[in-house]
Design a protein around this motif. Structure first.
Motif, PDB file in Angstrom:
ATOM      1  N   UNK A  17       1.270  18.261   5.378  1.00  0.00           N
ATOM      2  CA  UNK A  17       0.631  16.970   5.109  1.00  0.00           C
ATOM      3  C   UNK A  17       1.294  16.286   3.906  1.00  0.00           C
ATOM      4  N   UNK A  18       2.628  16.317   3.892  1.00  0.00           N
ATOM      5  CA  UNK A  18       3.383  15.748   2.767  1.00  0.00           C
ATOM      6  C   UNK A  18       3.857  14.327   3.069  1.00  0.00           C
ATOM      7  N   UNK A  19       3.974  13.538   2.007  1.00  0.00           N
ATOM      8  CA  UNK A  19       4.648  12.253   2.094  1.00  0.00           C
ATOM      9  C   UNK A  19       6.147  12.542   2.149  1.00  0.00           C
ATOM     10  N   UNK A  20       6.924  11.594   2.662  1.00  0.00           N
ATOM     11  CA  UNK A  20       8.365  11.767   2.794  1.00  0.00           C
ATOM     12  C   UNK A  20       9.058  10.492   2.318  1.00  0.00           C
TER      13      UNK A  20
ATOM     14  N   UNK B 156       9.324  -0.377  13.296  1.00  0.00           N
ATOM     15  CA  UNK B 156      10.747  -0.043  13.364  1.00  0.00           C
ATOM     16  C   UNK B 156      11.434  -0.629  12.138  1.00  0.00           C
ATOM     17  N   UNK B 157      12.265   0.191  11.518  1.00  0.00           N
ATOM     18  CA  UNK B 157      12.999  -0.252  10.328  1.00  0.00           C
ATOM     19  C   UNK B 157      14.449   0.176  10.455  1.00  0.00           C
TER      20      UNK B 157
ATOM     21  N   UNK C  92      15.859   2.580   0.718  1.00  0.00           N
ATOM     22  CA  UNK C  92      15.006   3.768   0.819  1.00  0.00           C
ATOM     23  C   UNK C  92      13.839   3.473   1.740  1.00  0.00           C
ATOM     24  N   UNK C  93      13.285   4.539   2.302  1.00  0.00           N
ATOM     25  CA  UNK C  93      12.104   4.419   3.150  1.00  0.00           C
ATOM     26  C   UNK C  93      11.078   5.441   2.705  1.00  0.00           C
ATOM     27  N   UNK C  94       9.803   5.085   2.856  1.00  0.00           N
ATOM     28  CA  UNK C  94       8.687   5.971   2.556  1.00  0.00           C
ATOM     29  C   UNK C  94       7.883   6.143   3.837  1.00  0.00           C
TER      30      UNK C  94
ATOM     31  N   UNK D 132      16.661  13.151   0.506  1.00  0.00           N
ATOM     32  CA  UNK D 132      15.247  12.940   0.794  1.00  0.00           C
ATOM     33  C   UNK D 132      14.404  14.047   0.192  1.00  0.00           C
ATOM     34  N   UNK D 133      13.113  13.826   0.210  1.00  0.00           N
ATOM     35  CA  UNK D 133      12.191  14.824  -0.291  1.00  0.00           C
ATOM     36  C   UNK D 133      10.798  14.608   0.258  1.00  0.00           C
TER      37      UNK D 133
END
Length: 134
Positions: free
Chosen positions: A40-43, A95-96, A103-105, A124-125
């Motif tokens: 359940x992590x953000x990326x 869509x991006x 950067x994307x979140x 990334x992380x």
């Protein structure tokens, strides 16, 4: 982001390589399967070179994407839709197109899939904060 860890935290941190940022070097035309990041992590991802097409789906549409196993992977391929899985066309996706230097979140729990339109280099992380801690 790429700063030194403060001295007072260095001794108590577990420097597990699995928790560190990832480097992605991917050839043109490749893609990952539709998935949700575990834990359940953000990326986040910063694209250093190339171009990527991202498709990020709403958490509420997980069932429409034909989840398998524990729900981290999906049977659907948003870049090659299958007529046998018609619910994909009713799922909401953004869509991006990511270019070098952008950067994307991706919020925790959001299914996503990426197509590398050119050879790409990215860092990334994943992380947990107050909004996705369970």
């Amino acid at each position: 982001y790429l700063r030194t860890v403060p001295r007072q935290y260095r001794e108590v941190m577990d420097f597990n390589p699995d928790l560190m940022p990832s480097l992605f070097v991917q050839p043109s035309g490749t893609r990952c399967g539709l998935h949700v990041d575990q834990g359940h992590t953000h990326f986040y991802q910063m694209l250093l070179a190339g171009r990527k097409c991202w498709r990020v789906f709403c958490r509420e549409d997980v069932a429409k994407l034909f989840p398998r196993g524990e729900g981290h992977l999906f049977e659907c391929d948003s870049f090659a839709p299958d007529a046998a899985k018609p619910l994909l066309s009713t799922a909401t996706a953004e869509e991006a197109f990511l270019e070098a230097g952008e950067a994307i979140f991706v919020p925790a729990g959001c299914p996503h899939q990426v197509l590398n339109e050119e050879t790409t280099l990215a860092i990334s992380g994943n992380y947990i904060d107050a909004t996705n801690y369970r």
